[in-house]
Structure formats: structure tokens, C-alpha cells
Design a protein around this motif. Sequence first.
Motif, PDB file in Angstrom:
ATOM      1  N   ALA A  12       0.829  -1.208   0.000  1.00 35.23           N
ATOM      2  CA  ALA A  12       0.000   0.000   0.000  1.00 35.23           C
ATOM      3  C   ALA A  12       0.860   1.253   0.000  1.00 35.23           C
ATOM      4  O   ALA A  12       0.607   2.199  -0.762  1.00 35.23           O
ATOM      5  CB  ALA A  12      -0.925  -0.007   1.206  1.00 35.23           C
ATOM      6  N   GLY A  13       1.884   1.260   0.844  1.00 38.29           N
ATOM      7  CA  GLY A  13       2.713   2.451   0.984  1.00 38.29           C
ATOM      8  C   GLY A  13       3.386   2.881  -0.300  1.00 38.29           C
ATOM      9  O   GLY A  13       3.394   4.070  -0.662  1.00 38.29           O
ATOM     10  N   SER A  14       3.962   1.932  -1.017  1.00 38.08           N
ATOM     11  CA  SER A  14       4.666   2.287  -2.253  1.00 38.08           C
ATOM     12  C   SER A  14       3.708   2.808  -3.309  1.00 38.08           C
ATOM     13  O   SER A  14       4.026   3.742  -4.057  1.00 38.08           O
ATOM     14  CB  SER A  14       5.448   1.080  -2.782  1.00 38.08           C
ATOM     15  N   ALA A  15       2.500   2.239  -3.373  1.00 40.47           N
ATOM     16  CA  ALA A  15       1.500   2.726  -4.326  1.00 40.47           C
ATOM     17  C   ALA A  15       1.076   4.148  -3.987  1.00 40.47           C
ATOM     18  O   ALA A  15       0.861   4.982  -4.879  1.00 40.47           O
ATOM     19  CB  ALA A  15       0.292   1.793  -4.331  1.00 40.47           C
ATOM     20  N   ILE A  16       0.971   4.451  -2.697  1.00 40.59           N
ATOM     21  CA  ILE A  16       0.597   5.798  -2.263  1.00 40.59           C
ATOM     22  C   ILE A  16       1.691   6.801  -2.611  1.00 40.59           C
ATOM     23  O   ILE A  16       1.411   7.912  -3.092  1.00 40.59           O
ATOM     24  CB  ILE A  16       0.303   5.805  -0.751  1.00 40.59           C
ATOM     25  N   VAL A  17       2.937   6.433  -2.388  1.00 39.55           N
ATOM     26  CA  VAL A  17       4.052   7.315  -2.743  1.00 39.55           C
ATOM     27  C   VAL A  17       4.034   7.623  -4.238  1.00 39.55           C
ATOM     28  O   VAL A  17       4.184   8.779  -4.660  1.00 39.55           O
ATOM     29  CB  VAL A  17       5.400   6.689  -2.334  1.00 39.55           C
ATOM     30  N   LEU A  18       3.858   6.603  -5.053  1.00 39.66           N
ATOM     31  CA  LEU A  18       3.808   6.786  -6.506  1.00 39.66           C
ATOM     32  C   LEU A  18       2.666   7.703  -6.918  1.00 39.66           C
ATOM     33  O   LEU A  18       2.849   8.623  -7.736  1.00 39.66           O
ATOM     34  CB  LEU A  18       3.661   5.426  -7.195  1.00 39.66           C
ATOM     35  N   GLU A  19       1.484   7.486  -6.350  1.00 40.40           N
ATOM     36  CA  GLU A  19       0.314   8.295  -6.710  1.00 40.40           C
ATOM     37  C   GLU A  19       0.460   9.730  -6.222  1.00 40.40           C
ATOM     38  O   GLU A  19       0.097  10.683  -6.931  1.00 40.40           O
ATOM     39  CB  GLU A  19      -0.955   7.666  -6.131  1.00 40.40           C
ATOM     40  N   LYS A  41      13.024   5.089  -4.237  1.00 42.76           N
ATOM     41  CA  LYS A  41      13.551   6.380  -4.685  1.00 42.76           C
ATOM     42  C   LYS A  41      13.890   6.336  -6.176  1.00 42.76           C
ATOM     43  O   LYS A  41      13.695   7.320  -6.898  1.00 42.76           O
ATOM     44  CB  LYS A  41      14.799   6.730  -3.873  1.00 42.76           C
ATOM     45  N   ALA A  42      14.370   5.212  -6.655  1.00 42.33           N
ATOM     46  CA  ALA A  42      14.688   5.063  -8.074  1.00 42.33           C
ATOM     47  C   ALA A  42      13.436   5.181  -8.934  1.00 42.33           C
ATOM     48  O   ALA A  42      13.477   5.685 -10.057  1.00 42.33           O
ATOM     49  CB  ALA A  42      15.378   3.730  -8.327  1.00 42.33           C
ATOM     50  N   LYS A  43      12.292   4.718  -8.387  1.00 42.75           N
ATOM     51  CA  LYS A  43      11.026   4.802  -9.113  1.00 42.75           C
ATOM     52  C   LYS A  43      10.378   6.178  -8.969  1.00 42.75           C
ATOM     53  O   LYS A  43       9.648   6.625  -9.863  1.00 42.75           O
ATOM     54  CB  LYS A  43      10.065   3.728  -8.595  1.00 42.75           C
ATOM     55  N   VAL A  44      10.636   6.822  -7.834  1.00 43.63           N
ATOM     56  CA  VAL A  44      10.032   8.132  -7.553  1.00 43.63           C
ATOM     57  C   VAL A  44      11.148   9.092  -7.132  1.00 43.63           C
ATOM     58  O   VAL A  44      11.346   9.359  -5.941  1.00 43.63           O
ATOM     59  CB  VAL A  44       8.966   8.027  -6.442  1.00 43.63           C
ATOM     60  N   PRO A  45      11.901   9.628  -8.091  1.00 47.58           N
ATOM     61  CA  PRO A  45      13.065  10.464  -7.774  1.00 47.58           C
ATOM     62  C   PRO A  45      12.733  11.705  -6.946  1.00 47.58           C
ATOM     63  O   PRO A  45      13.589  12.211  -6.212  1.00 47.58           O
ATOM     64  CB  PRO A  45      13.605  10.852  -9.153  1.00 47.58           C
TER      65      PRO A  45
END
Length: 217
Positions: A12-19, A41-45
Motif C-alpha cells: 500500500a505504501g509504495s502505491a501511495i508514494v507513486l500516486e 527512490k529510483a522509481k520516484v526520484p
Amino acid sequence: MKLTVIGATGMAGSAIVLEAARRGHDVTAIARSAEKLADLKAKVPTAQTLIKDAFALTKDDLSNSDVVIDAFASSPKTAYLHVDLAAKLVALFRQSSQPRLFFILGAGSLHIGEDHHLAVKDMEKDPQNDSFISVPQNQLKELQFLQNVDDVNWVAVSPAASFHTGAATTILKGKDDLLFNQTGQSETSSGTMAKAILDEIEQENYHQTRFTIADGD
């Protein structure tokens, strides 16, 4: 807005960060694993990261945030930590309207059936659930704790019966009853959860209460 996600490397957390980053918010990702945070961080600089145990977080770590999202997940053996972390966060921000605290609960605290009994009661009857039943049981306790908190700006959300990794769909929204789509499925993808949480953060329809969401298709 400034958003902080605790448990940012989980499903859930990683999806929220991305969104959150996709929508242009200033997001800080908190987790214990430096390796997992580096991958995120590599996915969401644009995301900021903080390597820290959730129970070591201080008021200073979180007070500059507009919203703190508790996406923490524990093993069944330590499921009580769901309640403990909610209590910690509430204690940090008693009699404060900021940050808003956003909790992700489970489906077990939702109601089902004509008598509107708790879904966790059905889970408890199935021996196949014994290995993880402590998680929904403690997420119910977490909700019950939050329902007695009236001096903190909090909101909570529960997924449908099956909560899994996946892309966002249309959103079904309810209050306290387990949701099913038109085909009879009760599912919530991580993408749908992230989308619903960010929608609620931006629109603020709920205050000091829990709502539920499910995949519409």
C-alpha cells in the motif's frame, strides 16, 4: 501538500508514494530498509526518504507534514503493533488539527450479512485463517481505539475482502459494510487504494471516521 507515508515500501505504501508524486505532492517515504527505500527512490526520484523505525519517529519528524499516512504492516505474531502505532501517532498530536492522520485498516472490521455482523467473525470460523487472523483482529481493535479519539484530525479507510497489488480501477465507496462489485467480487487493488486515499486527502469528505473502498471493475 506535504505528505508523509509510514511503511512506504510495502504494497500500500509504495502505491501511495507513486500516486502522491504523480499528483505533484511533496512526499516523504519512511521505512526501516535502506535498500527498499533506495529502490522506491529510483522509481520516484522526487520523493524524500527517511530510514527509521516507525516507533522511533518523533513529533519533529512528522509535524511539518499536512498528512501522515500510516501504511504500516506487521507480521501476525506482532499484529498488536497496529494498535500501538495508532496510539503513538495519536499521542503525538493530541489537541492538534495538523497533521491529519490517515490510517489503513482491514476488511475484518466491516459489516456483512443481513444481521450486519463483523466480517472478522466469519474469518475466525475458518481454521485456514488461523495463521493470520490476529491481523484483522488487531485492525478491528485499532478502529475501536480511533473511534474514541475526538481531539485529533484523523480518518481511516478499509479495503474490500481481498487486498492485493494491482492497477487502479474505478472506485466503489461505502461506510461500514463490505463492498462487492457488480460481478460479486470484493477486491481492492493497491492502485485503487492509493487513488482513493489521495482523492480523500485532496477533497476531505471524511473526518474522525472510517470509510471503505473497493474496485469497481
